[in-house]
Design an enzyme around this catalytic site. Sequence first.
Site, mmCIF file in Angstrom:
data_model
loop_
_atom_site.group_PDB
_atom_site.id
_atom_site.type_symbol
_atom_site.label_atom_id
_atom_site.label_comp_id
_atom_site.label_asym_id
_atom_site.label_seq_id
_atom_site.Cartn_x
_atom_site.Cartn_y
_atom_site.Cartn_z
ATOM 1 N N LYS A 64 -2.545 2.596 6.065
ATOM 2 C CA LYS A 64 -2.483 1.378 6.885
ATOM 3 C C LYS A 64 -2.437 1.626 8.389
ATOM 4 O O LYS A 64 -2.851 0.782 9.182
ATOM 5 C CB LYS A 64 -1.256 0.574 6.477
ATOM 6 N N SER A 89 5.771 -7.600 4.308
ATOM 7 C CA SER A 89 7.004 -6.858 4.059
ATOM 8 C C SER A 89 6.675 -5.419 3.683
ATOM 9 O O SER A 89 7.544 -4.606 3.452
ATOM 10 C CB SER A 89 7.798 -7.508 2.928
ATOM 11 N N GLU A 221 -9.165 -1.655 -9.683
ATOM 12 C CA GLU A 221 -8.314 -2.830 -9.502
ATOM 13 C C GLU A 221 -7.433 -3.006 -10.742
ATOM 14 O O GLU A 221 -7.904 -2.802 -11.859
ATOM 15 C CB GLU A 221 -9.206 -4.073 -9.322
#
Lengths: 342, 342
Positions: A64, A89, A221
Site C-alpha cells: 500500500k 482502518s 479472489e
Amino acid sequence: MPTNPPPVLDLSYKGVEEAYELIKEKVKKTPVLTSESISKIADESGRTRLFFKCENFQKGGAFKIRGATHALERLSPQQLQAGVITHSSGNHAQALSIAAQAKGVPAYIIMPSNSARPKIEATKSYGGKIYFSDPSASAREALTASIQSQTGATLVPPYDHPAIILGQGTAFLELVSQAAEEDGVELDAVIAPVGGGGLLAGTALAAQGGGGSRVRVFAGEPADADDCYRGLASGERVPVSATTTVADGLRTPVGVTNFGVIQKHVDAVFTVSEEEILRAMRLIWERMKIVVEPSAAVPLAVVLSERWKAEGVKGNVGLILSGGNVDLDKAGELLMGKVPAV
Amino acid sequence: MPTNPPPVLDLSYKGVEEAYELIKEKVKKTPVLTSESISKIADESGRTRLFFKCENFQKGGAFKIRGATHALERLSPQQLQAGVITHSSGNHAQALSIAAQAKGVPAYIIMPSNSARPKIEATKSYGGKIYFSDPSASAREALTASIQSQTGATLVPPYDHPAIILGQGTAFLELVSQAAEEDGVELDAVIAPVGGGGLLAGTALAAQGGGGSRVRVFAGEPADADDCYRGLASGERVPVSATTTVADGLRTPVGVTNFGVIQKHVDAVFTVSEEEILRAMRLIWERMKIVVEPSAAVPLAVVLSERWKAEGVKGNVGLILSGGNVDLDKAGELLMGKVPAV
C-alpha cells in the site's frame, strides 16, 4: 483560494513507469523469493517455476505504501501542506500515515470506533491523526467531509484513484526486472489478489510492457467475496460485497476506475475457498519461512487449485505476496485452518 | 580393509575459511536482514544496529546443512561410498540426509521411536533411511553400532566434531562479508545460540578473523538449559542437561571439543528465560515477517535483556537466526507466550 487542477495521469504502462521514477527512492525494493518445493507441489512436471514478490517485507508490511507515496508525489506544494485524509482502518491508513510522515505533512485518518487496537496503535505510531466515527458509511462520510473542510486536506482514497493504481503497479515492474536480473528469466504470467483492485489494475497496466510481448495477468479472489469475478462475467461492476472472508484485505468491492482497467487488461479471475486460502498461507509460512497475511496467499491458492491446472498455464509465474500484517494473536487459528471470529 | 586416517582439521579461522571453499557452492548464501524498529527497541539511543543472518532460509530450514556438507566433503571416496550414519531426530538428521542425497550416498538415521511425525516425514522426504530405536541412550547406541558394522557407514555426530564445528562457522564468515558489502559496516559483536555448541564454537573461530581486530563473540542460552554458562563459570564442562526448554534445538549439553573452543574464544554467555525467548520470537515474526524457531530467537532475547544492557555493548551487532523449523500446529501457543506440552 485557487487550487491547481489535479494532474492528468495516464492509465498505461508509461504511467506506471513514471510513478516508479517518483517513488523508487522512497519505498523498499522488496526481494523476490523462489521455492523449489512449492513449485514442485504446484506442478509435478517441473515445468512451472514460481516467483514470489515479497511485499510483506515492504514498509508498513504491505504494498500500500507504493500507491500512497505516489499520490502524495502528485500533489501541489499547496495541497501537500494542508495534508491528506482518508477513511480506512487497514493497511492503507498506515501506508498513508507513513508516506505523509516522510513528507512532514499531516495525515488525517477516519476510523470506525470499533477498529482493532493493533491497527489503531500502528497508525498512531506512524504519526496518523486519528478521528473515530460511528461504523456506518454515512457517519464516516460526514466526519470525513467535516475534517476535510476544516483542514483543506486532500482525500486519498484507498484504491479507486489513478495515482493509487499506478503506484501499486510498480511492484510488478520490480518483479519483472528482478526475475530477469537475478534469475535470468522472463515471466509468462502473474497473479495478483483482488479486493478494491488497486494492485490488480496497476499490475495489469504494468504488464502491458514497453515492447511487444505481454505477460498474462490473472487475479485471485476469495469465493466469499467474488464481486470482481461476477462483475467480469456479467459485464457490469458489482458495487457491493458483504463478506467476512478471512482474506480481510480483499473484502471491499472493486472500484469503478479499477474495474474498467481490469475488464480491459486482465485475462481471468480465479476464485478460491476459505480453506484453500488458509492452506496456501500455511504452506508459505512452512516452506518459505515467511509471514504473510491470508490475502497474500490467494495467488498461491489459485496456482494450487484444480481450475488453474485445467487452464494449463506453465512456465515462470509471478505471484504478488501483498502483505504480512497478521494479528499474531489469531495466527494459531489461521494455521489450523480456522477462520477466527471477527 | 584399510581406511584412510581422518584428515586433521585445523580448529582455527583458517579452518573455517577452508570449509567455506568446500561448501560454498553447495549451501545457500542466506540473506542478512536488518530491522530499524527492532534495533530501536533494543537500544533507544540509536547507537546499536542489529544484523540478522537468516539461516531459517537455509536448505532444510537451519544452519545444520553447513556442518553436514563439510563433514561429507572431508570423507575419502571409499568412506563416502559406504554412506553416513547419525542418531538424531532433529535438524541434523535432516541436514545429513540432504547432504548425503546431494552426494548420491546413503544416510542412515537412528531415531527414537517416539519422534514427532513431521520430523520423520521431513527426514524421509530428503531420502534418509530411518531406523527406529527405543528412546534410551543404550538402545540407541547399540542400534547405531549394529547398523554401522553392517554398512560400514561413517558416524557424523551432530556437533562434537571438528568438521561440523568448522562448517557451522561459515555462516558467520558470510555475515561479516555481507554486512561489509551490502551495508558498508564492520561488526562489533556477534551473538549465537548455544546448545551442543557447534554453531557457537564455529562462530568463535570464524570471529578470530584474518587480520588484527576481532569481533566480540557472545552466546545466548536458555536459563532452563544453562550447562554452558555453568561450565564456563566453574571451568569444567557440565555433561548433562535435563531440560524441556521451548528452545528445543538447544536442549543438548555442550560437546567436549566445542567446550574447549568456547572456553578459549567466547567472551560471555548470557542466559534468558522461556518468556524472554518467546517474546523475542514473536517480535521477529511480527516486525520482520519471517518465521524463526524459538532457539533462533535466543540471541535477540539476549539483546533485549537487562543484563545485556548493563554490559553496554553498542554498535553493529550480528545475530545468528539459526533456523525456522517450527511445528506450525503449535505456533499459536508459542506466539501467545506458552510453552506447548512436548
